[in-house]
Design an enzyme around this catalytic site. Structure first.
Site, PDB file in Angstrom:
ATOM      1  N   MET A 270       0.957  -1.148   0.393  1.00 21.42           N
ATOM      2  CA  MET A 270       0.200   0.360   0.215  1.00 21.42           C
ATOM      3  C   MET A 270       0.850   1.268  -0.437  1.00 21.42           C
ATOM      4  O   MET A 270       2.222   1.502   0.460  1.00 21.42           O
ATOM      5  CB  MET A 270      -0.913   0.228   1.123  1.00 21.42           C
ATOM      6  CG  MET A 270      -1.945   0.806   1.316  1.00 21.42           C
ATOM      7  SD  MET A 270      -2.629   1.466  -0.217  1.00 21.42           S
ATOM      8  CE  MET A 270      -2.947   3.376   0.193  1.00 21.42           C
ATOM      9  N   ASN A 272       0.772   4.169   0.330  1.00 23.59           N
ATOM     10  CA  ASN A 272       0.969   5.387   2.059  1.00 23.59           C
ATOM     11  C   ASN A 272       1.586   6.604   1.964  1.00 23.59           C
ATOM     12  O   ASN A 272       2.909   5.666   1.850  1.00 23.59           O
ATOM     13  CB  ASN A 272       0.755   4.440   3.503  1.00 23.59           C
ATOM     14  CG  ASN A 272      -0.446   3.202   3.573  1.00 23.59           C
ATOM     15  OD1 ASN A 272      -1.606   3.438   3.535  1.00 23.59           O
ATOM     16  ND2 ASN A 272       0.682   2.447   3.387  1.00 23.59           N
ATOM     17  N   HIS A 304       6.362   0.011  -7.750  1.00 18.71           N
ATOM     18  CA  HIS A 304       4.892   0.294  -8.179  1.00 18.71           C
ATOM     19  C   HIS A 304       4.198   1.209  -6.780  1.00 18.71           C
ATOM     20  O   HIS A 304       3.753   2.210  -7.274  1.00 18.71           O
ATOM     21  CB  HIS A 304       3.702  -1.026  -8.216  1.00 18.71           C
ATOM     22  CG  HIS A 304       2.363  -0.699  -7.919  1.00 18.71           C
ATOM     23  ND1 HIS A 304       2.058  -0.972  -9.063  1.00 18.71           N
ATOM     24  CD2 HIS A 304       1.603  -1.009  -7.597  1.00 18.71           C
ATOM     25  CE1 HIS A 304       0.367  -0.721  -8.966  1.00 18.71           C
ATOM     26  NE2 HIS A 304       0.077  -0.320  -7.964  1.00 18.71           N
ATOM     27  N   GLU A 305       4.289   0.547  -5.906  1.00 19.00           N
ATOM     28  CA  GLU A 305       4.279   1.585  -4.808  1.00 19.00           C
ATOM     29  C   GLU A 305       5.202   2.752  -4.698  1.00 19.00           C
ATOM     30  O   GLU A 305       4.747   4.270  -4.665  1.00 19.00           O
ATOM     31  CB  GLU A 305       4.467   0.543  -2.963  1.00 19.00           C
ATOM     32  CG  GLU A 305       4.165  -0.665  -3.095  1.00 19.00           C
ATOM     33  CD  GLU A 305       1.923  -0.394  -3.699  1.00 19.00           C
ATOM     34  OE1 GLU A 305       1.677   0.640  -3.233  1.00 19.00           O
ATOM     35  OE2 GLU A 305       2.013  -2.116  -3.842  1.00 19.00           O
TER      36      GLU A 305
HETATM   37  N1  SER Z   1      -2.993   0.225  -3.385  1.00 20.51           N
HETATM   38  C1  SER Z   1      -2.236  -0.678  -3.586  1.00 20.51           C
HETATM   39  C2  SER Z   1      -1.613  -1.038  -4.831  1.00 20.51           C
HETATM   40  O1  SER Z   1      -2.282  -1.056  -5.588  1.00 20.51           O
HETATM   41  C3  SER Z   1      -3.475  -1.557  -3.255  1.00 20.51           C
HETATM   42  O2  SER Z   1      -3.314  -3.300  -3.229  1.00 20.51           O
HETATM   43  O3  SER Z   1      -0.773  -0.346  -4.674  1.00 20.51           O
HETATM   44 ZN    ZN Z   2      -1.127  -0.072  -7.086  1.00 22.63          ZN
END
Ligand code: SER
Ligand code: ZN
Length: 535
Positions: A270, A272, A304-305
């Site tokens: 996630m 955040n 990705h994050e």
């Molecule tokens: N927002 C998150 C992601 O896709 C949910 O898993 O990175």
């Molecule tokens: Zn995502």
């Protein structure tokens, strides 16, 4: 008739909130069974809100312990509170401070949404609607606020206290074994990006200097003794930061970037703000046992994050129907990163295999839905292969349609124009249309129509015209609620090869709408005439 099912939420019913929440000051006393959250909100009516319009805050399984407005306790008749809602019947017609005290039991939170305990540590998950399990709030992505979080705990219970943004103060509470940390995030964000962590964790440290020369502290928090297994994740993070600067011109914006690896986590990870929380399988790699695929997955999820910091956080979604705005685009970005870092053809083949294995069946079955759905009863059911993987393919097609430079110009305009916004797919596409002068109205059908179209292609020699005629046709099967489809705009890259597989130097096709080796299929059928090669 069942009456216990909430009415579905519809895209067409979207309305902004009547009130803004400009700042959120949280004071959290962590306790395994009874965590107290004091939330002070600076609230103001939006322009046009009629005086006396009720303010309805979302909750989920909450117990209200205290409520005051501008420092005065509210009369019982001024509000009503239940576990899932707090209503102020007639709030002031001016900015005001609302202070709400709630209590929650992190140890009993087995939904893993909101604040919960995992392996003796405290952690949160707020996407999509978890913040309302911590405190009453306008828990939707178009309410952007500046957050300050004060965390307090017994040192023995949680020696490490982490929040979003930069750490502005830490200290001990005299005469006790308690301590606190205050975190301030200067970037307005929706509540789903809120996070806090408390626990006894080890960490790995590094630094990154951005291209404009700012030093950023990097920390990966793991269980004690596992720090060595986070070395590859740290390396992937630094490579992601360099790549986003180079390929998308995006620089990191806070003084610190933190990743916390926890064993119990429903989603992969996630984003955040400044405090990513991960399922530890996407952080920890033991060189003795990790496979090549484990390393590739860690690198992809870390990237990705991290990339969400711009596509998701700095520019967020107006509502949950726009989920693909952040997810499709960010999956596209992480795929591009992995392609550049590893083998582009191998990455492409594995992404297409994944798409065919998961998204094609989804799109061909009863759960088929457009990349941007128009209705949901439970948003958690829409974190799908269609929103993520097909959403990424649509962005990839957009790049094919516009070319590398046109795509980059559209992205630059999007970052420039919508930084700090809660945006929509229309906002996104408008930037590409404006930056390139292209009409993307038909392309937008990819976001509205479900189903996997098929394209049939045949090539024949046209002796009379001395051309090669490429006959193209598309069909798309019916899907739930969409019996017939309008033709999609399907871009097809092509190249001429000689019999030994070597590229032939061929003039650009003379057919309208075709150039640079891309054929554009805009109708259900089309014949594109290409000049024949000559020796
Ligand atoms: N927002 C998150 C992601 O896709 C949910 O898993 O990175
Ligand atoms: Zn995502």
């Amino acid at each position: 008739m069942r009456t216990d099912i909430a009415a579905p939420v519809r895209l067409e019913d979207y309305k902004p909130t009547d009130y803004r929440i400009d700042t959120v000051a949280l004071d959290v006393r962590l306790h395994p069974e009874s965590t107290r959250i004091k939330s002070r909100l600076r609230i103001a009516p939006r322009e046009g809100t009629a005086p006396g319009t009720p303010l309805i805050l979302d909750g989920d399984d909450l117990t209200l312990e205290g409520l005051s407005l501008d420092g005065m306790a509210l009369l019982d008749t001024a509000y009503s509170a239940s576990r899932d809602r707090l209503t102020l019947h007639a709030p002031p017609d001016r900015p005001f401070d609302l202070e709400i005290v709630t209590k929650t039991n992190p140890s009993a939170n087995t939904k893993l949404m909101g604040l919960y305990r995992t392996d003796g540590n405290y952690c949160t998950q707020c996407e999509a609607e978890g913040f309302r399990r911590i405190t009453y709030f306008l828990d939707r992505p178009d309410v952007l606020s500046v957050y300050t979080t004060r965390l307090e705990a017994r040192r023995s219970d949680a020696p490490v206290l982490l929040g979003n943004g930069n750490c502005v103060e830490t200290g001990k509470i005299d005469g006790t074994d308690r301590h606190y940390a205050i975190w301030h995030d200067p970037f307005p964000k929706p509540s789903y990006l809120f996070a806090m962590v408390g626990g006894d964790l080890g960490h790995l440290s590094d630094t990154f200097t951005t291209r404009s020369g700012r030093d950023v502290a990097l920390k990966i928090y793991v269980e004690h003794g596992k720090e060595d297994r986070a070395v590859f994740a740290m390396d992937a993070l630094k490579r992601s930061m360099v790549w986003d600067e180079k390929v998308f011109g995006r620089e990191y914006d806070l003084d610190i970037f933190m990743i916390v690896a926890v064993p119990d986590f429903n989603m992969g990870a996630m984003e955040n703000k400044g405090l990513n929380i991960f399922n530890d399988k996407y952080v920890l790699a033991d060189p003795q046992t990790a496979t090549d695929q484990d390393y590739a997955n860690i690198e992809g999820v870390i990237a990705h994050e991290y990339f969400h910091n711009w596509t998701g956080n700095r520019i967020t979604c107006r509502d949950w129907f726009q989920l693909c705005l952040k997810e499709g685009l960010t999956v596209f970005r992480d795929q591009e990163f992995s392609s550049d870092e590893r083998s582009r053809p191998v990455k492409r083949i594995s992404d297409v295999k994944l798409l065919k294995a998961h998204q094609f069946p989804e799109d061909a079955g009863p759960l088929a839905h457009p990349v941007r759905p128009v209705e949901y009863s439970e948003i958690n059911n829409f974190y799908t292969a269609t929103v993520y993987e097909k959403g990424a393919e649509v962005v990839r097609m957009l790049k094919t349609v516009l070319g590398t430079d046109g795509f980059r110009a559209g992205m630059d305009l999007y970052f420039d124009r919508h930084d700090g916004d809660a945006a929509t797919i229309e906002d996104f596409l408008a930037c590409f249309a404006e930056a390139t002068g292209r009409d993307l109205d038909q392309f937008a059908l990819w976001y509205r129509q479900s189903g996997t179209p098929s394209v049939a292609i045949s090539v024949s020699r046209n002796e009379a015209a001395d051309t090669m005629d490429v006959s193209l046709s598309q069909t798309c099967p019916p899907t739930p609620g969409q019996a017939t489809k309008q033709p999609f705009h399907i871009p097809l890259t092509f190249a001429w090869l000689d019999p030994s597989g070597q590229p032939l130097n061929v003039a650009s096709p003379d057919a309208p709408g075709s150039a640079d080796g891309v054929l554009h299929l805009n109708d259900s059928k089309a014949v594109v005439r290409l000049p024949k090669t000559r020796d």
